[in-house]
Design an enzyme around this catalytic site. Sequence first.
Site, PDB file in Angstrom:
ATOM      1  N   ASP A   1     -24.510  26.582  -8.264  1.00  0.00           N
ATOM      2  CA  ASP A   1     -24.221  26.508  -6.829  1.00  0.00           C
ATOM      3  C   ASP A   1     -24.113  25.035  -6.521  1.00  0.00           C
ATOM      4  O   ASP A   1     -25.121  24.328  -6.503  1.00  0.00           O
ATOM      5  CB  ASP A   1     -25.347  27.152  -6.000  1.00  0.00           C
TER       6      ASP A   1
ATOM      7  N   ASP B   1     -20.788  31.109  -0.070  1.00  0.00           N
ATOM      8  CA  ASP B   1     -22.067  31.155   0.658  1.00  0.00           C
ATOM      9  C   ASP B   1     -21.856  30.554   2.053  1.00  0.00           C
ATOM     10  O   ASP B   1     -21.629  31.266   3.026  1.00  0.00           O
ATOM     11  CB  ASP B   1     -23.132  30.402  -0.156  1.00  0.00           C
TER      12      ASP B   1
ATOM     13  N   GLN C   1     -26.507  21.477  -6.352  1.00  0.00           N
ATOM     14  CA  GLN C   1     -27.808  21.943  -5.858  1.00  0.00           C
ATOM     15  C   GLN C   1     -28.566  22.834  -6.856  1.00  0.00           C
ATOM     16  O   GLN C   1     -29.772  22.742  -6.973  1.00  0.00           O
ATOM     17  CB  GLN C   1     -27.564  22.710  -4.550  1.00  0.00           C
ATOM     18  N   GLU C   2     -27.837  23.714  -7.549  1.00  0.00           N
ATOM     19  CA  GLU C   2     -28.529  24.696  -8.390  1.00  0.00           C
ATOM     20  C   GLU C   2     -27.834  24.911  -9.730  1.00  0.00           C
ATOM     21  O   GLU C   2     -26.644  25.201  -9.782  1.00  0.00           O
ATOM     22  CB  GLU C   2     -28.606  26.050  -7.645  1.00  0.00           C
TER      23      GLU C   2
ATOM     24  N   GLU D   1     -20.903  29.155  -7.221  1.00  0.00           N
ATOM     25  CA  GLU D   1     -21.032  29.334  -5.773  1.00  0.00           C
ATOM     26  C   GLU D   1     -20.684  28.041  -5.036  1.00  0.00           C
ATOM     27  O   GLU D   1     -21.029  26.958  -5.496  1.00  0.00           O
ATOM     28  CB  GLU D   1     -22.491  29.730  -5.490  1.00  0.00           C
TER      29      GLU D   1
ATOM     30  N   LYS E   1     -30.329  36.196  -6.709  1.00  0.00           N
ATOM     31  CA  LYS E   1     -30.625  34.782  -6.895  1.00  0.00           C
ATOM     32  C   LYS E   1     -31.923  34.529  -6.145  1.00  0.00           C
ATOM     33  O   LYS E   1     -31.973  34.668  -4.924  1.00  0.00           O
ATOM     34  CB  LYS E   1     -29.456  33.994  -6.289  1.00  0.00           C
TER      35      LYS E   1
ATOM     36  N   HIS F   1     -32.009  20.156  -2.201  1.00  0.00           N
ATOM     37  CA  HIS F   1     -33.280  20.808  -2.541  1.00  0.00           C
ATOM     38  C   HIS F   1     -34.207  19.925  -3.370  1.00  0.00           C
ATOM     39  O   HIS F   1     -35.276  20.355  -3.786  1.00  0.00           O
ATOM     40  CB  HIS F   1     -33.026  22.111  -3.300  1.00  0.00           C
TER      41      HIS F   1
ATOM     42  N   HIS G   1     -32.260  34.728  -1.865  1.00  0.00           N
ATOM     43  CA  HIS G   1     -33.355  34.125  -1.091  1.00  0.00           C
ATOM     44  C   HIS G   1     -32.824  32.944  -0.280  1.00  0.00           C
ATOM     45  O   HIS G   1     -31.637  32.624  -0.351  1.00  0.00           O
ATOM     46  CB  HIS G   1     -34.450  33.637  -2.058  1.00  0.00           C
ATOM     47  N   ARG G   2     -33.689  32.240   0.439  1.00  0.00           N
ATOM     48  CA  ARG G   2     -33.385  30.941   1.027  1.00  0.00           C
ATOM     49  C   ARG G   2     -34.269  29.903   0.347  1.00  0.00           C
ATOM     50  O   ARG G   2     -35.260  30.240  -0.298  1.00  0.00           O
ATOM     51  CB  ARG G   2     -33.672  30.903   2.554  1.00  0.00           C
ATOM     52  N   SER G   3     -33.934  28.636   0.529  1.00  0.00           N
ATOM     53  CA  SER G   3     -34.773  27.614  -0.112  1.00  0.00           C
ATOM     54  C   SER G   3     -36.159  27.541   0.523  1.00  0.00           C
ATOM     55  O   SER G   3     -37.127  27.176  -0.127  1.00  0.00           O
ATOM     56  CB  SER G   3     -34.068  26.258  -0.071  1.00  0.00           C
TER      57      SER G   3
ATOM     58  N   LYS H   1     -27.235  36.665   2.407  1.00  0.00           N
ATOM     59  CA  LYS H   1     -28.534  36.215   2.908  1.00  0.00           C
ATOM     60  C   LYS H   1     -28.762  36.868   4.261  1.00  0.00           C
ATOM     61  O   LYS H   1     -28.009  36.618   5.218  1.00  0.00           O
ATOM     62  CB  LYS H   1     -28.522  34.696   3.092  1.00  0.00           C
TER      63      LYS H   1
ATOM     64  N   GLU I   1     -36.857  25.312  -4.858  1.00  0.00           N
ATOM     65  CA  GLU I   1     -36.733  26.666  -5.396  1.00  0.00           C
ATOM     66  C   GLU I   1     -37.408  26.800  -6.757  1.00  0.00           C
ATOM     67  O   GLU I   1     -37.172  27.748  -7.498  1.00  0.00           O
ATOM     68  CB  GLU I   1     -35.255  27.076  -5.442  1.00  0.00           C
TER      69      GLU I   1
ATOM     70  N   SER J   1     -29.725  23.923   3.210  1.00  0.00           N
ATOM     71  CA  SER J   1     -28.294  23.604   3.178  1.00  0.00           C
ATOM     72  C   SER J   1     -27.559  24.732   3.902  1.00  0.00           C
ATOM     73  O   SER J   1     -26.891  25.552   3.293  1.00  0.00           O
ATOM     74  CB  SER J   1     -27.800  23.459   1.736  1.00  0.00           C
TER      75      SER J   1
END
Length: 422
Positions: free
Chosen positions: A240, A313, A161-162, A286, A389, A153, A366-368, A338, A203, A40
């Site tokens: 997020d 982000d 997403q999270e 986020e 995260k 994700h 991190h990244r996915s 990131k 993730e 994303s």
Amino acid sequence: RIAAIDALEILDSRGNPTVRVFVELENGIRSCASVPSGASTGENEAIELRDNNSTRYNGKGVRTAVDNVTKIIAPEIIGIKAEDQAVIDRLMIELDGSENKANLGANAILGVSMAVTRAAAESLGMPLYRYLGGSGACRLPVPMMNILNGGAHADNSVDFQEYMAVPIGFDTFSEGLRAIAETFHALKKLLNSRGLATGVGDEGGFAPNLGSNEEAMEVILEAIAKAGYQPGSDIAMSLDSAASSFSPDLKSTYDLQWSKGGALTSQQMVDLVCKWVADYPIVSWEDPLAEGDWDGFAQITERIGNTVQIVGDDIFVTNPRYIKQGVDWLTANSVLIKLNQIGTVTETIEAIRLCRDAGWTYVISHRSGETEDTFIADFAVAMDGGQIKTGSASRSDRVAKYNRLLEIEHHLGQDARYYWKR
Ligand code: PGA
Ligand code: ZN
């Protein structure tokens, strides 16, 4: 001094190619670093160079980026001292010559940048967190553990997403981590008992099909309690929503699967976020709005920024230019950091400096799409922001970072610090 540089196409945690860079110094020290990759992604992120050759990896090969490291970057930086990070990063930015690293690729440039940092640390005989953070770097970050995945994700019915569990009421990193890992297991049992799927997303969080976005929140709060913790005081929630991924125009409409009267306006989305924050123990949110919705961001920050961390982000993409604008316009009060959004270690540290100067918090992320590289664990301790995260308590690409943090905590011994503060 740098004696040699090599690069290789490897696989990330989604099975897509990414770049690994090796740096060798004249004193024989060898280091390596691997570059992560997002799904994303923000529109203004530095460019991840792909070969676009459809006969290999569906066009996602990174042989061009690898060649850019070995044929274009290497000849220019061989002979420079590895400690001269800013010089090396500047040189690569100039060699690239574009605004967004489109020529050499942020994946090529960042791989070199990170490997150089590691080589410098190793040649001084220091752990990475100490080299970057100095002798005062002894604070372990509070982890935001993404235990339920949705959006881009996962292939489920959850829009946001999270959904992350944040251990805010603990004295040490390892105790905090244990609490959220136990919550992860409690959540699995709960989902199982309701006949819901317990497969995981990119993730490492569960990705069940639920009846609403609220149900995701409810089931996590139940899991926290089942694991024996107090929602809100021991373990809080962080979200997020990655709102760009359900906003077709990236600024004014929000197409949630579960909203009854069709797509939401920016104002309705703002109201929804404020309601959730009033109803649930949420400490951080986020990308509550899409990356083009700067007005909505400012409105949310004004309404609830005192009680909740509003993290940008996709809107800031770790880019000092957008962060400055955000600070001026009171767009948020925190930035997701990131390394590959901006593409060098030096510029990432500059982005963090801007946050500190503005009194904003920052979350190292991190990244996915990840690898076994644990650079961000050390980086989070070094940058002393107190938050990281890095996914769930499953998938080695995520757990590797937690394990590295446990190792740092162990090495620091009595000097290790851990507390939640935003
Ligand atoms: P990404 O997701 O790495 O796919 O961009 C992480 C995030 O949005 O924070
Ligand atoms: Zn995000």
